[in-house]
Design an enzyme around this catalytic site. Structure first.
Site, PDB file in Angstrom:
ATOM      1  CG  ASN A   9      -1.746   1.232   1.330  1.00  0.00           C
ATOM      2  OD1 ASN A   9      -1.920   2.107   0.306  1.00  0.00           O
ATOM      3  ND2 ASN A   9      -2.491   1.339   2.311  1.00  0.00           N
ATOM      4  CD1 TRP A  10       3.441   1.034  -2.849  1.00  0.00           C
ATOM      5  CD2 TRP A  10       3.686   2.403  -4.724  1.00  0.00           C
ATOM      6  NE1 TRP A  10       4.395   0.539  -4.037  1.00  0.00           N
ATOM      7  CE2 TRP A  10       4.578   1.109  -5.158  1.00  0.00           C
ATOM      8  CE3 TRP A  10       3.852   3.444  -5.861  1.00  0.00           C
ATOM      9  CZ2 TRP A  10       5.059   1.092  -6.314  1.00  0.00           C
ATOM     10  CZ3 TRP A  10       4.198   3.258  -6.797  1.00  0.00           C
ATOM     11  CH2 TRP A  10       5.278   1.944  -7.195  1.00  0.00           C
ATOM     12  CG  HIS A  97      -6.267   1.864   4.875  1.00  0.00           C
ATOM     13  ND1 HIS A  97      -5.791   2.803   5.524  1.00  0.00           N
ATOM     14  CD2 HIS A  97      -5.286   1.214   4.586  1.00  0.00           C
ATOM     15  CE1 HIS A  97      -4.299   2.733   5.942  1.00  0.00           C
ATOM     16  NE2 HIS A  97      -4.104   1.711   5.448  1.00  0.00           N
ATOM     17  CD  GLU A 169      -3.894  -2.324   6.773  1.00  0.00           C
ATOM     18  OE1 GLU A 169      -3.013  -2.553   6.530  1.00  0.00           O
ATOM     19  OE2 GLU A 169      -4.583  -1.376   6.873  1.00  0.00           O
ATOM     20  N   GLY A 175       1.887   2.451  10.901  1.00  0.00           N
ATOM     21  CA  GLY A 175       2.799   3.427  10.629  1.00  0.00           C
ATOM     22  C   GLY A 175       3.395   3.803  12.063  1.00  0.00           C
ATOM     23  CB  SER A 215       4.667  -1.817  12.091  1.00  0.00           C
ATOM     24  OG  SER A 215       4.081  -0.357  12.458  1.00  0.00           O
ATOM     25  N   GLY A 236       2.353  -1.083   4.447  1.00  0.00           N
ATOM     26  CA  GLY A 236       2.626   0.392   4.127  1.00  0.00           C
ATOM     27  C   GLY A 236       3.997   0.668   3.616  1.00  0.00           C
ATOM     28  N   GLY A 237       4.605   1.520   4.831  1.00  0.00           N
ATOM     29  CA  GLY A 237       6.073   2.178   4.857  1.00  0.00           C
ATOM     30  C   GLY A 237       7.038   1.001   4.296  1.00  0.00           C
TER      31      GLY A 237
HETATM   32  P1  PGA Z   1       2.402   0.504   7.838  1.00  0.00           P
HETATM   33  O1  PGA Z   1       0.875   0.642   7.038  1.00  0.00           O
HETATM   34  O2  PGA Z   1       2.813  -0.953   7.252  1.00  0.00           O
HETATM   35  O3  PGA Z   1       3.189   1.492   7.238  1.00  0.00           O
HETATM   36  O4  PGA Z   1       1.971   0.181   9.160  1.00  0.00           O
HETATM   37  C1  PGA Z   1       0.100  -0.469   6.808  1.00  0.00           C
HETATM   38  C2  PGA Z   1      -1.291   0.142   6.250  1.00  0.00           C
HETATM   39  O5  PGA Z   1      -1.712   1.049   6.298  1.00  0.00           O
HETATM   40  O6  PGA Z   1      -1.885  -0.721   5.107  1.00  0.00           O
END
Ligand code: PGA
Length: 253
Positions: A9-10, A97, A169, A175, A215, A236-237
């Site tokens: 997920n960019w 999301h 999630e 994040g 994360s 995400g990250g």
């Molecule tokens: P993250 O984000 O891996 O940066 O915690 C995950 C997401 O929001 O899909």
């Protein structure tokens, strides 16, 4: 067997140059994707065609949008419809999301309509659920997530739910660098599969891929994905770095 999925997920990141570099990096990494595995890149709208074009000959790679609107067309300035996404061959759309829910006020009812429009146009939703910190602290996360699943999805029939994708999630882990433990992920995802089995039967529930997000990194992916009800991750990250995301893909069952 249900698919094991590494979904990137960019979010709202990358210039077109960075998008090119990231996709080329993943292609050049030549990661072996098994027949029961999929890698999904959820890129911002401006890069969807680019991603489709680059990945069309790469087995195992799919492309996702991060959102779509409920209506097919019309006077909805700034929105993008499932028909548009279908017309460029988008495979998946992330629906609900927590950032859409929290920042843009999207609620289960609207999300259920978004799920309908995606399914109606041959696009698979990746339906997100997950509790905020205060709910986790009050130990009511199971009820909270059950309501998100029931209100968002339980109008669907068995065949619509087959091979569906859900992402759990926990908001407190997104994040923040604070990952749920593999056991916490397993516990909630077994709960989700249980409520799906009560409504749709165990065969359908067993066909649904349930991803963990929050994360996920190269260093923890394999342990989390190793749990029986965790069928990969929504990342995400760490998906913005070719080496990190490649290692995450390799952590799939
Ligand atoms: P993250 O984000 O891996 O940066 O915690 C995950 C997401 O929001 O899909």
């Amino acid at each position: 067997m249900r698919k094991q999925i590494a979904a990137a997920n960019w979010k709202m990141n990358c210039t077109v140059q960075q998008a090119n570099e990231l996709i080329d990096g993943l292609i050049n990494a030549k990661i072996k994707i098994g027949p029961e595995q999929e890698v999904v890149l959820a890129v911002p709208f401006p890069y969807l065609i680019l991603a489709k074009e680059k990945l069309k000959k790469i087995p195992g790679f799919k492309v996702a949008a991060q959102n779509c609107y409920t209506q097919p067309s019309g006077a909805f300035t700034g929105e993008v419809s499932a028909i548009m996404l279908q017309s460029i061959g988008v495979d998946f759309v992330i629906i609900g999301h927590s950032e859409r829910r929290e920042i843009f006020g999207e609620q289960n009812k609207m999300l259920s309509e978004k799920v309908n429009t995606c399914l109606g146009h041959g696009i698979k939703p990746i339906y997100c659920c997950g509790e905020p910190l205060q709910i986790r602290e009050s130990e009511t996360q199971n009820e909270y997530v059950s309501a998100q699943i029931k209100e968002g999805l339980f109008h669907l029939n068995n065949s619509q739910m087959e091979n569906f994708v859900i992402a759990y999630e926990p908001i407190w882990a997104i994040g923040t660098g604070k990952t749920a433990t593999a056991d916490q992920a397993q516990e909630m995802q077994a709960h989700i599969r249980h409520i799906l089995a009560q409504k749709y039967g165990s065969l359908v529930a067993a066909s649904i891929s349930i991803l963990y997000g929050g994360s996920v990194k190269a260093g923890n992916a394999k342990e989390i994905f190793g749990k029986p009800d965790v069928d990969g991750g929504l990342v995400g990250g760490a998906s913005l770095n070719v080496l990190e995301f490649s290692a995450i893909i390799k952590g799939l069952k």
